[in-house]
Design a protein around this motif. Structure first.
Motif, PDB file in Angstrom:
ATOM      1  N   ARG A 131       0.842  -1.203   0.000  1.00  0.00           N
ATOM      2  CA  ARG A 131       0.000   0.000   0.000  1.00  0.00           C
ATOM      3  C   ARG A 131       0.873   1.248   0.000  1.00  0.00           C
ATOM      4  O   ARG A 131       0.550   2.240  -0.638  1.00  0.00           O
ATOM      5  N   ASN A 139       0.075   9.857  -4.842  1.00  0.00           N
ATOM      6  CA  ASN A 139       0.523  11.233  -4.624  1.00  0.00           C
ATOM      7  C   ASN A 139       0.991  11.865  -5.932  1.00  0.00           C
ATOM      8  O   ASN A 139       0.665  13.010  -6.248  1.00  0.00           O
TER       9      ASN A 139
ATOM     10  N   LEU B 107      -2.229  12.720   2.576  1.00  0.00           N
ATOM     11  CA  LEU B 107      -1.722  11.721   1.634  1.00  0.00           C
ATOM     12  C   LEU B 107      -0.210  11.548   1.768  1.00  0.00           C
ATOM     13  O   LEU B 107       0.314  10.446   1.652  1.00  0.00           O
ATOM     14  N   VAL B 111       2.128   7.981   3.441  1.00  0.00           N
ATOM     15  CA  VAL B 111       3.167   7.187   2.771  1.00  0.00           C
ATOM     16  C   VAL B 111       4.028   6.493   3.826  1.00  0.00           C
ATOM     17  O   VAL B 111       4.356   5.313   3.709  1.00  0.00           O
ATOM     18  N   ARG B 131      -4.516   4.043   5.604  1.00  0.00           N
ATOM     19  CA  ARG B 131      -4.195   3.823   4.189  1.00  0.00           C
ATOM     20  C   ARG B 131      -5.309   3.032   3.521  1.00  0.00           C
ATOM     21  O   ARG B 131      -5.649   3.283   2.372  1.00  0.00           O
ATOM     22  N   LYS B 132      -5.857   2.072   4.264  1.00  0.00           N
ATOM     23  CA  LYS B 132      -6.910   1.225   3.708  1.00  0.00           C
ATOM     24  C   LYS B 132      -8.116   2.046   3.237  1.00  0.00           C
ATOM     25  O   LYS B 132      -8.606   1.869   2.119  1.00  0.00           O
ATOM     26  N   ILE B 134      -8.198   5.264   2.562  1.00  0.00           N
ATOM     27  CA  ILE B 134      -7.789   6.134   1.455  1.00  0.00           C
ATOM     28  C   ILE B 134      -7.751   5.349   0.141  1.00  0.00           C
ATOM     29  O   ILE B 134      -8.163   5.838  -0.912  1.00  0.00           O
ATOM     30  N   LEU B 135      -7.289   4.098   0.222  1.00  0.00           N
ATOM     31  CA  LEU B 135      -7.226   3.282  -0.996  1.00  0.00           C
ATOM     32  C   LEU B 135      -8.619   3.009  -1.570  1.00  0.00           C
ATOM     33  O   LEU B 135      -8.781   2.887  -2.780  1.00  0.00           O
ATOM     34  N   LYS B 136      -9.618   2.927  -0.694  1.00  0.00           N
ATOM     35  CA  LYS B 136     -10.986   2.783  -1.209  1.00  0.00           C
ATOM     36  C   LYS B 136     -11.355   4.013  -2.040  1.00  0.00           C
ATOM     37  O   LYS B 136     -11.960   3.887  -3.109  1.00  0.00           O
ATOM     38  N   VAL B 138      -9.257   5.964  -3.559  1.00  0.00           N
ATOM     39  CA  VAL B 138      -8.435   5.947  -4.772  1.00  0.00           C
ATOM     40  C   VAL B 138      -9.076   5.039  -5.817  1.00  0.00           C
ATOM     41  O   VAL B 138      -9.132   5.376  -7.000  1.00  0.00           O
ATOM     42  N   ASN B 139      -9.594   3.905  -5.386  1.00  0.00           N
ATOM     43  CA  ASN B 139     -10.297   3.009  -6.304  1.00  0.00           C
ATOM     44  C   ASN B 139     -11.483   3.729  -6.947  1.00  0.00           C
ATOM     45  O   ASN B 139     -11.710   3.625  -8.152  1.00  0.00           O
ATOM     46  N   LEU B 141     -11.805   6.984  -7.302  1.00  0.00           N
ATOM     47  CA  LEU B 141     -11.248   8.019  -8.180  1.00  0.00           C
ATOM     48  C   LEU B 141     -10.853   7.465  -9.538  1.00  0.00           C
ATOM     49  O   LEU B 141     -11.250   7.998 -10.585  1.00  0.00           O
TER      50      LEU B 141
END
Lengths: 164, 164
Positions: A131, A139, B107, B111, B131-132, B134-136, B138-139, B141
């Motif tokens: 991740r 980013n 963001l 990292v 992060r988990k 945020i990744l949702k 991102v998916n 997006l």
């Protein structure tokens, strides 16, 4: 489906996605559990890949897997680990990806897994995708996209007003 | 700077970013270490927030912090933990964010941190951003952006050919 412009931008960092096997702490399935405990307490990762002697991925092991096993009737007892190996507590049937994995599938799998082992068709371990590395690309994406593209709404972006 | 269209799309999932304090496992700084070990082995998170009795964030504690402490001269010894509290091994001066944090800063911080505690101006703990989650977003997006916007290159995207 992921848009092609977005995919292109995310993939500019592609060579950095994979942390190669040489840079990933691993243990063998027949290692003593105390050894795995030592490795896990030192590496700074909560969970690491478990391999066999020919580098095939056979599972994952976490500190929590080991500590759970140490729980005896009257509290934690390190003595319980004696004689046990990594295979006794590791998680098996864990998700892994290949080099050919679609970015789309990778992003979905990373929602529920903090990293994904990368294997070849013989299940030989080649490294991990994390991740953390993906977030570096995100980013990059969110900073670059509107610098490089003019974005014209295809329809009224009704939800946009929610954040203004 | 993050582009406004991208930020809008990422923020559509904003209400799900925060996992509220009630749903986050925490320990008190004066809890016995064995208690923290028990909590950490059960919750499925490698690291959790440490609070004082008035819910102020005072640090983070991980399984690795505790296991490290158990390392004696002749191997691991759970007895070493006797009489010790969370405060003896927790990490202090850990990054945290407020509700007003810019998406951009969040963001970047994610990292190097798998989650960020969210606090108010008095350092009272309100929850975590992971992060988990945020990744949702991102998916969301990467799937939505090119459905909603026509993207026209501002200049020749020379790097794009690298992935074709």
């Amino acid at each position: 489906m992921i848009g092609k412009h977005i995919e292109a931008l995310l993939m500019e960092n592609q060579e950095n996605f994979l942390i190669p096997a040489d840079n990933v702490a691993t243990v063998l399935y027949n290692h003593p559990l105390e050894h795995a405990l030592l490795v896990l307490s030192k590496v700074g990762y909560a969970k690491i890949p478990v391999l066999d002697s020919e580098d095939h991925l056979v599972g994952l092991i976490s500190l929590a897997n080991i500590i759970d096993k140490m729980m005896g009737l009257t509290g934690f007892d390190i003595g319980i680990l004696e004689g046990l190996t990594v295979a006794d507590v590791m998680e098996v049937n864990v998700p892994s990806i290949t080099y050919k994995e679609e970015l789309e599938d990778m992003l979905h799998l990373l929602v529920n897994n903090s990293f994904l082992p990368v294997v070849d068709e013989e299940k030989v371990f080649h490294g991990i995708v994390t991740r953390k590395e993906i977030l570096k690309s995100v980013n990059h994406l969110v900073h670059e996209l509107e610098k490089r593209y003019e974005m014209t709404p295809k329809e009224k972006p009704i939800k946009e007003k929610l954040i203004s």
